[in-house]
Design an enzyme around this catalytic site. Sequence first.
Site, mmCIF file in Angstrom:
data_model
loop_
_atom_site.group_PDB
_atom_site.id
_atom_site.type_symbol
_atom_site.label_atom_id
_atom_site.label_comp_id
_atom_site.label_asym_id
_atom_site.label_seq_id
_atom_site.Cartn_x
_atom_site.Cartn_y
_atom_site.Cartn_z
ATOM 1 N N ASP A 172 51.910 27.031 -84.773
ATOM 2 C CA ASP A 172 52.141 25.958 -85.723
ATOM 3 C C ASP A 172 53.032 26.510 -86.834
ATOM 4 O OD1 ASP A 172 50.464 27.478 -87.352
ATOM 5 O OD2 ASP A 172 48.730 26.185 -87.042
ATOM 6 N N LYS B 106 52.412 27.995 -89.559
ATOM 7 C CA LYS B 106 52.028 29.305 -90.098
ATOM 8 C C LYS B 106 52.662 30.440 -89.303
ATOM 9 C CE LYS B 106 47.575 28.535 -89.755
ATOM 10 N NZ LYS B 106 47.575 27.146 -89.264
ATOM 11 N N ARG C 121 41.848 33.405 -84.379
ATOM 12 C CA ARG C 121 42.381 34.711 -84.766
ATOM 13 C C ARG C 121 41.238 35.587 -85.288
ATOM 14 N NH1 ARG C 121 46.230 30.775 -86.000
ATOM 15 N NH2 ARG C 121 48.198 31.050 -84.881
ATOM 16 N N LYS D 220 48.877 13.293 -83.044
ATOM 17 C CA LYS D 220 49.254 14.072 -84.227
ATOM 18 C C LYS D 220 50.294 15.112 -83.849
ATOM 19 C CE LYS D 220 46.492 17.064 -86.451
ATOM 20 N NZ LYS D 220 45.303 17.454 -87.230
ATOM 21 N N LYS E 229 52.636 18.421 -85.105
ATOM 22 C CA LYS E 229 52.760 19.508 -86.064
ATOM 23 C C LYS E 229 54.153 19.507 -86.686
ATOM 24 C CE LYS E 229 48.699 21.475 -85.463
ATOM 25 N NZ LYS E 229 47.733 21.752 -86.542
ATOM 26 N N ASP F 173 51.021 17.072 -89.400
ATOM 27 C CA ASP F 173 50.224 18.149 -89.998
ATOM 28 C C ASP F 173 51.139 19.329 -90.311
ATOM 29 O OD1 ASP F 173 48.424 20.102 -90.703
ATOM 30 O OD2 ASP F 173 47.313 20.083 -88.804
ATOM 31 N N ASN G 233 50.128 22.108 -91.971
ATOM 32 C CA ASN G 233 49.368 23.365 -92.007
ATOM 33 C C ASN G 233 49.653 24.199 -93.256
ATOM 34 O OD1 ASN G 233 49.601 23.105 -88.613
ATOM 35 N ND2 ASN G 233 47.605 23.597 -89.495
ATOM 36 N N GLU H 85 49.100 15.544 -93.248
ATOM 37 C CA GLU H 85 47.984 16.480 -93.368
ATOM 38 C C GLU H 85 48.426 17.835 -93.924
ATOM 39 O OE1 GLU H 85 44.816 18.556 -90.249
ATOM 40 O OE2 GLU H 85 45.634 16.559 -89.851
ATOM 41 N N HIS I 226 37.750 17.901 -88.580
ATOM 42 C CA HIS I 226 38.707 18.792 -87.928
ATOM 43 C C HIS I 226 38.112 19.442 -86.685
ATOM 44 C CE1 HIS I 226 40.218 23.056 -87.526
ATOM 45 N NE2 HIS I 226 41.333 22.368 -87.345
ATOM 46 N N GLU J 217 39.120 14.225 -83.744
ATOM 47 C CA GLU J 217 40.294 14.925 -83.225
ATOM 48 C C GLU J 217 40.052 15.409 -81.798
ATOM 49 O OE1 GLU J 217 43.516 18.179 -84.880
ATOM 50 O OE2 GLU J 217 41.428 18.350 -85.545
#
Length: 374
Positions: free
Chosen positions: A24, A26, A61, A173, A175, A204, A206, A230, A306, A326
């Site tokens: 995503d 990040k 992670r 949704k 990203k 989203d 993130n 989001e 979530h 979700e």
Amino acid sequence: MTSDRITSVRISSVTLPLHTPISDAKVLTGRQKPMTEVALLFAEIGTESGHEGFGFGYSKRAGGPGQYAHAREIAPELIGEDPSDIDRLWTKLVWAGASVGRSGLSTQAIAAIDVALWDLKAKRAGLPLAKLIGAHRDSVRCYNTSGGFLHIPIEEVLDNTTASRERGIGGVKLKVGHPDWRVDLERVTKVREHLGDDVPLMVDANQQWDRPAAQRMCRRLDPLDLVWIEEPLDAYDHEGHAALARTFDTSIATGEMLTSVAEHAELIRAGGADIIQPDAPRIGGITQFLKLAALAEHHRLQLAPHYAMEIHLHLAATYPQEPWVEHFEWLEPLFNERMEIKDGRMLVPDRPGLGLTVSDQARAWTVDSVTVTA
């Protein structure tokens, strides 16, 4: 007097591999590496009357081994206790590890145990968890996220949205948060054109925009009739989220990264969300989720929990205002059952408790396990 006592607690660490590395915003901003697995924490509780409860939490992670270590350390506190006294047991467990805090990893370890206690209580009553708590509906609007990650080429994203709709999933949704905002706008526009105007579409980011970038992107996205935008900002920038919520027509959704009811209360106090997105495994389990849901309802907020649809379907069904749940198929190999989806909605199972049994595959993915008895 009590009708039952806890006689065993089994804590397990399970590693679920993902077929494709997940990226995503990040990852694209260099803050994280692509995700290749999900660490699961299982809790299985047995009683002297032969009842069993199952619960789980997770970490993406880092963090899974830490959750497992903490849960294993506090599990003996449950032996001999009445499993019906869930709120009291949550308090006992959180104080057992209070020196490492009452949020984050410590309460996420408790979450799996707490979910197991609720599953056990509903099974003893012979009711689905939603019915034990008190349901407002027997199905919940659902949307898919797993098909819209940033590492997926847009042509494949469009195919994924079609497949989701054909499966009966209501919304999609996508990203965003790509370093080049033009890529985001092009991808969202193509998905909107592909779906048409009537299909619910969310995005989203993130947490990867700063305040000026979020202002610009919300302005560009506003005309696309999105259900929500989001995490446009850092999860703890409640004032920044509040400013966006006041300025733009599109609803602002956030909350998934917060790890306690107290943190969510600060978000709500600041007016930082139109749609709140708590995660029961992240905030300490179902006991804490229900406290937060009451606060959110008092402030007339919409609810869209979530991830972890296997838990959140039941909880969303108990929320007075029409919520969202979700859809992620990632955890499906862990269980023998599947969530049923029809006409844009996920149906609450009629099986007792969560309605889940652990698969042989999940047992094969177990990294470590310990059982505590009297």
